[in-house]
Scaffold this motif. Structure first.
Motif, PDB file in Angstrom:
ATOM      1  N   VAL A 253       0.798  -1.098  -0.103  1.00 19.46           N
ATOM      2  CA  VAL A 253       0.109   0.012  -0.246  1.00 19.46           C
ATOM      3  C   VAL A 253       0.967   1.169  -0.035  1.00 19.46           C
ATOM      4  CG1 VAL A 253      -1.816   1.377   1.203  1.00 19.46           C
ATOM      5  CG2 VAL A 253      -1.876  -1.131   1.218  1.00 19.46           C
ATOM      6  N   THR A 254       0.651   2.146  -0.926  1.00 19.45           N
ATOM      7  CA  THR A 254       1.576   3.389  -0.854  1.00 19.45           C
ATOM      8  C   THR A 254       0.659   4.425  -0.320  1.00 19.45           C
ATOM      9  OG1 THR A 254       2.338   2.879  -3.171  1.00 19.45           O
ATOM     10  CG2 THR A 254       2.530   4.915  -2.526  1.00 19.45           C
ATOM     11  N   TYR A 255       1.324   5.105   0.689  1.00 19.03           N
ATOM     12  CA  TYR A 255       0.500   6.114   1.376  1.00 19.03           C
ATOM     13  C   TYR A 255       1.337   7.532   1.434  1.00 19.03           C
ATOM     14  CZ  TYR A 255       3.790   5.652   5.202  1.00 19.03           C
ATOM     15  OH  TYR A 255       5.178   5.418   5.829  1.00 19.03           O
ATOM     16  N   LEU A 256       0.389   8.545   1.743  1.00 15.40           N
ATOM     17  CA  LEU A 256       0.842   9.826   2.293  1.00 15.40           C
ATOM     18  C   LEU A 256      -0.059  10.169   3.517  1.00 15.40           C
ATOM     19  CD1 LEU A 256       2.424  12.544   1.878  1.00 15.40           C
ATOM     20  CD2 LEU A 256       0.322  13.259   0.645  1.00 15.40           C
ATOM     21  N   ILE A 257       0.506  10.790   4.794  1.00 18.77           N
ATOM     22  CA  ILE A 257      -0.451  10.963   5.804  1.00 18.77           C
ATOM     23  C   ILE A 257       0.324  12.231   6.137  1.00 18.77           C
ATOM     24  CG2 ILE A 257       0.910   9.648   7.308  1.00 18.77           C
ATOM     25  CD1 ILE A 257      -1.793   8.912   8.408  1.00 18.77           C
TER      26      ILE A 257
END
Length: 262
Positions: A253-257
């Motif tokens: 899963v690729t994420y930005l938070i």
């Protein structure tokens, strides 16, 4: 895969038939939920909720709500009892959402009106999330979406259920369409139209193959995600991080938070 192409997806087109879009969303929801695609990001989201003292998750671009129940249950396993989720979309899916609300005793609710993720109404609070949909936004719009979250002072998490690899593109064109044909009769709620446009006139699987392949090609890399975040937050009001989370069985899963700095 470094390549990023700005091709169209059928589900983005305003004239695209609602019944076909709903069939595609039903498939996506079933697969994401069955595979537990977004379970690995639950600790990240739990941290964001704690950092912002939020008890509500506001899901943007929710589609049919694919994976939302999995995330909600994973959050509870992280000790985040009492969390509620509100589903929103530019093209609401009230029938699918009502089914989710019933299964979760109303803990996952929804906004019936159309919601523009680039200008979220002030009466919809919560830590914003967007699953499997951020790639739909071109850079200018993606930056505007993040900027709106910064302006509202709420946290935001962007999650894509892939690591952007060529193998994933191969699976989208081969294995996953076969799975769709085998599993469609088990999707709930039941829709006769879904069977018609899957088996008699296979518009749903053909459009799903195209949109699934294009989704991977349109995905932002972690480097691009951070660049968008910093452009949307030039004053550095938020703490940002981007990366990839792995399932124990392989997928990513690729994420930005990001959330407001204390």
């Amino acid at each position: 895969m470094r390549l990023r192409l700005r091709l169209f997806e059928f589900e983005d087109l305003p004239w695209f038939p609602t019944v076909i879009r709903a069939g595609m969303m039903d498939y996506l929801r079933f697969m994401i939920s069955a595979l537990g695609t977004y379970r690995p990001i639950a600790p990240l989201l739990a941290e964001g909720l704690r950092r912002t003292s939020q008890t509500t998750v506001l899901e943007l671009g929710a589609g049919a709500g694919g994976g939302t129940e999995t995330v909600w249950r994973a959050l509870e396993a992280q000790g985040m009892s009492g969390i509620r989720i509100t589903l929103t979309d530019l093209y609401p899916q009230p029938a699918a959402w009502a089914d989710i609300a019933e299964r979760t005793q109303g803990r996952i609710g929804h906004e019936s009106a159309s919601v523009n993720a680039l200008a979220v109404p002030s009466h919809l609070p919560g830590f914003r999330t967007i699953f499997s949909a951020f790639h739909h936004f071109p850079p200018e719009a993606a930056e505007a979406l993040l900027r709106d979250a910064v302006r509202a002072g709420t946290g935001i998490g962007v999650f894509e259920g892939a690591g952007k690899h060529w193998l994933e593109l191969l699976l989208a064109c081969t294995v996953l369409p076969v799975a769709q044909l085998l599993l469609t009769p088990f999707f709930r709620p039941f829709r006769l139209s879904r069977l018609v446009f899957t088996y008699l006139l296979p518009i749903i699987p053909l459009c799903t193959i195209w949109d699934g392949s294009v989704s991977l090609l349109r995905m932002y890399s972690t480097h691009e995600l951070l660049n968008l975040a910093h452009s949307a937050d030039p004053a550095g009001l938020f703490e940002w991080q981007a990366g990839k989370k792995h399932h124990w069985w392989g997928p990513q899963v690729t994420y930005l938070i990001g959330w407001p700095k204390k």
